[in-house]
Design a protein around this motif. Sequence first.
Motif, PDB file in Angstrom:
ATOM      1  N   LEU A 263       0.809  -1.220   0.000  1.00  0.00           N
ATOM      2  CA  LEU A 263       0.000   0.000   0.000  1.00  0.00           C
ATOM      3  C   LEU A 263       0.843   1.272   0.000  1.00  0.00           C
ATOM      4  O   LEU A 263       0.555   2.212  -0.743  1.00  0.00           O
ATOM      5  CB  LEU A 263      -0.936  -0.009   1.214  1.00  0.00           C
ATOM      6  N   ARG A 264       1.885   1.306   0.827  1.00  0.00           N
ATOM      7  CA  ARG A 264       2.672   2.529   0.952  1.00  0.00           C
ATOM      8  C   ARG A 264       3.713   2.656  -0.154  1.00  0.00           C
ATOM      9  O   ARG A 264       3.855   3.712  -0.774  1.00  0.00           O
ATOM     10  CB  ARG A 264       3.358   2.547   2.314  1.00  0.00           C
ATOM     11  N   ASP A 265       4.460   1.573  -0.426  1.00  0.00           N
ATOM     12  CA  ASP A 265       5.599   1.651  -1.347  1.00  0.00           C
ATOM     13  C   ASP A 265       5.221   1.352  -2.791  1.00  0.00           C
ATOM     14  O   ASP A 265       5.681   2.026  -3.710  1.00  0.00           O
ATOM     15  CB  ASP A 265       6.706   0.689  -0.897  1.00  0.00           C
ATOM     16  N   LEU A 266       4.395   0.329  -3.011  1.00  0.00           N
ATOM     17  CA  LEU A 266       3.991  -0.019  -4.372  1.00  0.00           C
ATOM     18  C   LEU A 266       2.794   0.788  -4.847  1.00  0.00           C
ATOM     19  O   LEU A 266       2.450   0.751  -6.030  1.00  0.00           O
ATOM     20  CB  LEU A 266       3.673  -1.515  -4.463  1.00  0.00           C
ATOM     21  N   CYS A 267       2.139   1.499  -3.922  1.00  0.00           N
ATOM     22  CA  CYS A 267       1.086   2.468  -4.256  1.00  0.00           C
ATOM     23  C   CYS A 267      -0.177   1.846  -4.840  1.00  0.00           C
ATOM     24  O   CYS A 267      -0.853   2.461  -5.690  1.00  0.00           O
ATOM     25  CB  CYS A 267       1.616   3.545  -5.210  1.00  0.00           C
ATOM     26  N   PHE A 268      -0.547   0.632  -4.407  1.00  0.00           N
ATOM     27  CA  PHE A 268      -1.855   0.097  -4.786  1.00  0.00           C
ATOM     28  C   PHE A 268      -2.933   0.863  -4.031  1.00  0.00           C
ATOM     29  O   PHE A 268      -2.726   1.325  -2.907  1.00  0.00           O
ATOM     30  CB  PHE A 268      -1.942  -1.388  -4.439  1.00  0.00           C
ATOM     31  N   SER A 269      -4.098   0.983  -4.642  1.00  0.00           N
ATOM     32  CA  SER A 269      -5.168   1.767  -4.021  1.00  0.00           C
ATOM     33  C   SER A 269      -5.770   1.040  -2.826  1.00  0.00           C
ATOM     34  O   SER A 269      -6.052   1.654  -1.793  1.00  0.00           O
ATOM     35  CB  SER A 269      -6.258   2.075  -5.048  1.00  0.00           C
ATOM     36  N   THR A 270      -5.997  -0.263  -2.970  1.00  0.00           N
ATOM     37  CA  THR A 270      -6.541  -1.068  -1.879  1.00  0.00           C
ATOM     38  C   THR A 270      -5.856  -2.434  -1.890  1.00  0.00           C
ATOM     39  O   THR A 270      -5.270  -2.842  -2.896  1.00  0.00           O
ATOM     40  CB  THR A 270      -8.062  -1.270  -2.015  1.00  0.00           C
ATOM     41  N   ALA A 271      -5.954  -3.144  -0.772  1.00  0.00           N
ATOM     42  CA  ALA A 271      -5.353  -4.477  -0.677  1.00  0.00           C
ATOM     43  C   ALA A 271      -6.120  -5.309   0.333  1.00  0.00           C
ATOM     44  O   ALA A 271      -6.786  -4.784   1.229  1.00  0.00           O
ATOM     45  CB  ALA A 271      -3.879  -4.373  -0.273  1.00  0.00           C
ATOM     46  N   VAL A 272      -6.032  -6.613   0.173  1.00  0.00           N
ATOM     47  CA  VAL A 272      -6.613  -7.557   1.118  1.00  0.00           C
ATOM     48  C   VAL A 272      -5.646  -8.720   1.266  1.00  0.00           C
ATOM     49  O   VAL A 272      -4.885  -9.021   0.338  1.00  0.00           O
ATOM     50  CB  VAL A 272      -8.000  -8.051   0.640  1.00  0.00           C
ATOM     51  N   VAL A 273      -5.662  -9.352   2.431  1.00  0.00           N
ATOM     52  CA  VAL A 273      -4.759 -10.470   2.704  1.00  0.00           C
ATOM     53  C   VAL A 273      -5.565 -11.736   2.944  1.00  0.00           C
ATOM     54  O   VAL A 273      -6.540 -11.728   3.698  1.00  0.00           O
ATOM     55  CB  VAL A 273      -3.870 -10.182   3.937  1.00  0.00           C
ATOM     56  N   HIS A 274      -5.171 -12.809   2.287  1.00  0.00           N
ATOM     57  CA  HIS A 274      -5.710 -14.138   2.551  1.00  0.00           C
ATOM     58  C   HIS A 274      -4.540 -15.068   2.822  1.00  0.00           C
ATOM     59  O   HIS A 274      -3.489 -14.941   2.194  1.00  0.00           O
ATOM     60  CB  HIS A 274      -6.500 -14.671   1.348  1.00  0.00           C
ATOM     61  N   GLN A 275      -4.715 -15.984   3.748  1.00  0.00           N
ATOM     62  CA  GLN A 275      -3.712 -17.010   3.923  1.00  0.00           C
ATOM     63  C   GLN A 275      -3.898 -18.104   2.882  1.00  0.00           C
ATOM     64  O   GLN A 275      -4.983 -18.307   2.357  1.00  0.00           O
ATOM     65  CB  GLN A 275      -3.779 -17.586   5.337  1.00  0.00           C
TER      66      GLN A 275
END
Length: 595
Positions: A263-275
């Motif tokens: 989010l901060r460095d690669l500048c994607f607008s949104t993100a979600v995490v799944h295992q």
Amino acid sequence: MDYLKTVVPSQLLAERGSNLVVINPGSANVRIGLAQQDAPISVPHCIARRTSQVPKRNVQDQLLNSQVTTAQHMERERAYDIIASLLKIRFLDEEVTNNQFSQKMGRVDGFPPQNNNKKETIIPWTDVLEKQTPSSSSSSSSSSEHGSSLRSEDPSTEKESNVNEEPSSTGHKYRECIYGEEALRISATEPYCLRRPIRRGHLNISLYYPMQQVIEDIHAIWEWALIEKLHIPRSERHMYSAVLVLPETFDNREIKELLSIVLRDLCFSTAVVHQVVLPAIFGNGLSTACVVNVGAQVTSVICIEDGVTLPTTQISLRYGGEDVSRCLLWTQRHHQTWPPIRTDALTKPIDLLMLNRLKESRCQIREGEVEAVAVVHSYEDGVPPGSHKTRLTALNVPPMGLFYPMLLVPDVYPPPPRTWFSDNEDMLEDTWDFPRRPDMSDGYFPGSGGYYPMWENYPVFQSRPKKQDTIGLADAITKSILSTGRIDLQRKLFCSMQLIGGGALTEGLVSAVEERVLHAIPSHEAIDTVEVLQSRTSPASVPWKGGAILGILDFTRDAWINREDWIKNGIYLGSGRKYRDSYFLQAQTMCYINS
């Protein structure tokens, strides 16, 4: 919901998958791609940076001891003889006399080859020089911008840009950063240091590889993959969302750091995490299963019921496919079938690359003597690679090390410095349900190398140990399933085992798992049937594919994290959402698809 029932799958993929990037990082490889693609791009998860440090470290790693002790050597030989008895082959020090094994002799290359010719071709050294011309200078500078802008904390790297070891008259200069497989094929004589930011299912942090360098290297590798492989420039990244499919071995703090990178460095607008486990079973259309993930350096087992992960069933084992490759080398040397060449899988990455290819094309699990004529290569620094034709033997023994891990003897690593893994509660548990401390300010605090997240301010919890280094794969699966405590669920899980990961591609592994798990179940348990379900797609990429499907079908996006929210506040109770909400979302989606 009505739209989901009527829409054509290809249309849904085109509509929602064109701006969704799925990233599935591992210890050895990172799989990345757009959700609308059929399969991800897989590249070795490593980077080689140019260095002028003297003396030079060829590999920046936390390796502590690669020497096998006398006790380990004896245990390894005992494990070999146990496996030899099971496979009906000669023991480790037994000579073949009177052709007594001839009737059981088999050759792997008698089976349909798995691109054997490709696997055994010579691996070339990487050309570390780049030619600077007026037409290429602008493109090369843009493609290496993300690498050169991320500098190591090593003071020696500060003067690297002013050092030109090559003749200036040729118009060549050293490449600042080299990524993926090219980084593994660099000669030790070249001024580069190889770094692997993830090791054994955790960030590869050590006194020789500080946290900030690990984070910078992950950022650089993913940035390179996005630009060079997916052709998504940084300027357009705000139009994309990211799905992180992470191994279960990652702890909360590691997950937070990877989210910050996205989010901060690669500048994607949104993100979600799944295992990994939930996307894996979702990619195969399941809701209940025992997922066995055989990775390159870690093997994990965990059970899922009706789309909900059961944290108490998780078992992580510190061995995987790379250990099988190193065992292949040990087996051949013990039988004196390996050519007299200097092969070192720990300090020479190109040798491990060769051994991995040999393992993939030649090793399998079945009874009888398994031999094959193969071409192996020698890689000496400063000279062209050499080819050596030889007959490899006992090719069915190394993969059996998954069931007898003492045969593998994994390398030894020191614990991470300080208290990095103190905050290591499983992210499947309720570890995020606490308010931020009143003395804690928003956002990040400035440091010498930029801004650092304030995860240090969160309270620390003690967690149970997850590592079980000496237990075999069949025993781990049995222990995981039986820990559920319900006979109806146990019977269902034993008949719903799923093998994923690159190691799951080993020929004969499925039948070996079924046979050995059946024998590992205690006699007093009322279970007499086990089954490994066939994967709908490649076991190595099914978690990535499941993550892509989950990202596309997630209409509410309640579990997604906005870039601005993350940078300003992180995620905490007052934000009205919790990180682990994604698991409930997955369960809901799965119930709908399977209804």
